[in-house]
Write a protein that holds these residues in place. Structure first.
Motif, PDB file in Angstrom:
ATOM      1  N   HIS A 120      -0.073  -4.368   9.172  1.00 34.23           N
ATOM      2  CA  HIS A 120       0.397  -4.795   7.824  1.00 34.23           C
ATOM      3  C   HIS A 120      -0.636  -4.099   7.040  1.00 34.23           C
ATOM      4  O   HIS A 120      -1.574  -3.434   7.229  1.00 34.23           O
ATOM      5  CB  HIS A 120       0.418  -6.301   7.990  1.00 34.23           C
ATOM      6  N   GLY A 121       0.063  -4.398   5.918  1.00 38.43           N
ATOM      7  CA  GLY A 121      -0.995  -3.790   4.513  1.00 38.43           C
ATOM      8  C   GLY A 121      -0.778  -4.509   3.251  1.00 38.43           C
ATOM      9  O   GLY A 121      -0.133  -5.621   3.119  1.00 38.43           O
TER      10      GLY A 121
ATOM     11  N   ARG B 184       3.648   1.002   0.010  1.00 39.48           N
ATOM     12  CA  ARG B 184       2.872   0.219   0.923  1.00 39.48           C
ATOM     13  C   ARG B 184       1.901   1.039   1.559  1.00 39.48           C
ATOM     14  O   ARG B 184       1.870   1.951   1.945  1.00 39.48           O
ATOM     15  CB  ARG B 184       3.763  -0.354   2.267  1.00 39.48           C
TER      16      ARG B 184
ATOM     17  N   GLN C 257      -1.340   0.477   4.444  1.00 38.64           N
ATOM     18  CA  GLN C 257      -1.808  -0.263   5.330  1.00 38.64           C
ATOM     19  C   GLN C 257      -2.965  -0.379   5.697  1.00 38.64           C
ATOM     20  O   GLN C 257      -3.801   0.554   5.472  1.00 38.64           O
ATOM     21  CB  GLN C 257      -1.059   0.901   6.856  1.00 38.64           C
TER      22      GLN C 257
ATOM     23  N   THR D  49       4.481  -5.440   6.465  1.00 38.39           N
ATOM     24  CA  THR D  49       4.805  -4.642   7.587  1.00 38.39           C
ATOM     25  C   THR D  49       5.905  -3.319   7.218  1.00 38.39           C
ATOM     26  O   THR D  49       6.368  -3.438   6.344  1.00 38.39           O
ATOM     27  CB  THR D  49       5.330  -5.452   8.773  1.00 38.39           C
ATOM     28  N   ARG D  50       5.999  -2.492   8.396  1.00 35.01           N
ATOM     29  CA  ARG D  50       6.963  -1.671   8.044  1.00 35.01           C
ATOM     30  C   ARG D  50       8.490  -1.963   7.971  1.00 35.01           C
ATOM     31  O   ARG D  50       9.226  -1.370   7.226  1.00 35.01           O
ATOM     32  CB  ARG D  50       6.917  -0.862   9.496  1.00 35.01           C
TER      33      ARG D  50
ATOM     34  N   ARG E 161       2.764 -11.392   7.924  1.00 34.59           N
ATOM     35  CA  ARG E 161       3.062 -10.230   8.819  1.00 34.59           C
ATOM     36  C   ARG E 161       4.231 -10.192   9.543  1.00 34.59           C
ATOM     37  O   ARG E 161       5.382 -10.332   9.193  1.00 34.59           O
ATOM     38  CB  ARG E 161       1.800  -9.907   9.638  1.00 34.59           C
TER      39      ARG E 161
END
Length: 216
Positions: free
Chosen positions: A62-63, A54, A56, A38-39, A11
């Protein structure tokens, strides 16, 4: 043949987007699966092109994320998993043409993560791979699947205990290579597997993911 890499990025404090870009340019994967993305990773295609998604984790920063240099035949879908005491988990299911790949970051509970694996297996077609951070100690106990991931430790818990928790289970396909790359910015080593279909294996009728409630 599909070259697949899976990496838990750790993350906010682990691998950066630049680290992921270097990995892609060095290893040239057909499919890159990421956990704890993360983004920051959302700008990946600006650096290396390709196709990216992605998803989440509920309530987390995070994802799960997936990248490929080629377009996915269909949009990856999300399968909700059984919730643990603290967090709800999801699985990301990627149709990659001749095979289907499930990107996972399972719970730490050793009964719960095996139950999550069984839920994932029920919605997957026959030729499939379940890859990612299993958080699992010992055998997966998933009928019909073979554990073909690297046999060496991929994570060091507390910088003291080496664990093999980044894994690849397959059904209806062959694994031609499995290895763990050197540890970089994350506390997990990326794992590499080369997968190929088994042409002579006749697949049973595939289960419909939509029927079983997979969320697009």
């Amino acid at each position: 043949m599909t070259k697949l890499i899976s990496w838990n990025l750790l993350r906010l404090t682990g691998a950066s987007r630049d680290d992921v870009v270097r990995l892609i340019r060095r290893e040239h994967p057909d499919l890159l699966l990421m956990q704890e993305a993360t983004r920051e990773m959302d700008g990946l295609t600006r650096s290396v092109g390709g196709h990216y998604q992605r998803d989440q984790m509920p309530g987390r920063v995070h994802g799960l994320a997936v990248w490929s240099p080629v377009a996915f035949p269909t949009q990856p879908v999300v399968l909700p998993l059984q919730a643990g005491a603290m967090f709800t988990r999801i699985c990301q299911i990627v149709d990659f043409g001749s095979i289907t790949v499930a990107n996972v970051h399972l719970s730490h509970g050793q009964i719960l993560n095996r139950r999550q694996l069984r839920r994932i297996a029920r919605v997957l077609p026959y030729r499939t791979a379940v890859v990612g951070d299993y958080n699992l100690i010992g055998p997966a106990l998933l009928p019909g699947f073979r554990d073909v991931g690297p046999r060496e430790p991929t994570h060091v818990a507390g910088d003291m205990v080496p664990l093999r928790i980044d894994r690849c289970l397959i059904r209806g396909i062959a694994c031609l290579e499995a290895r763990a790359l050197l540890r970089e910015a994350s506390d997990h080593r990326p794992i590499v597997v080369r997968l190929d279909t088994i042409a002579h294996v006749r697949a049973p009728e595939a289960v419909s993911a939509v029927t079983l409630g997979v969320v697009a």
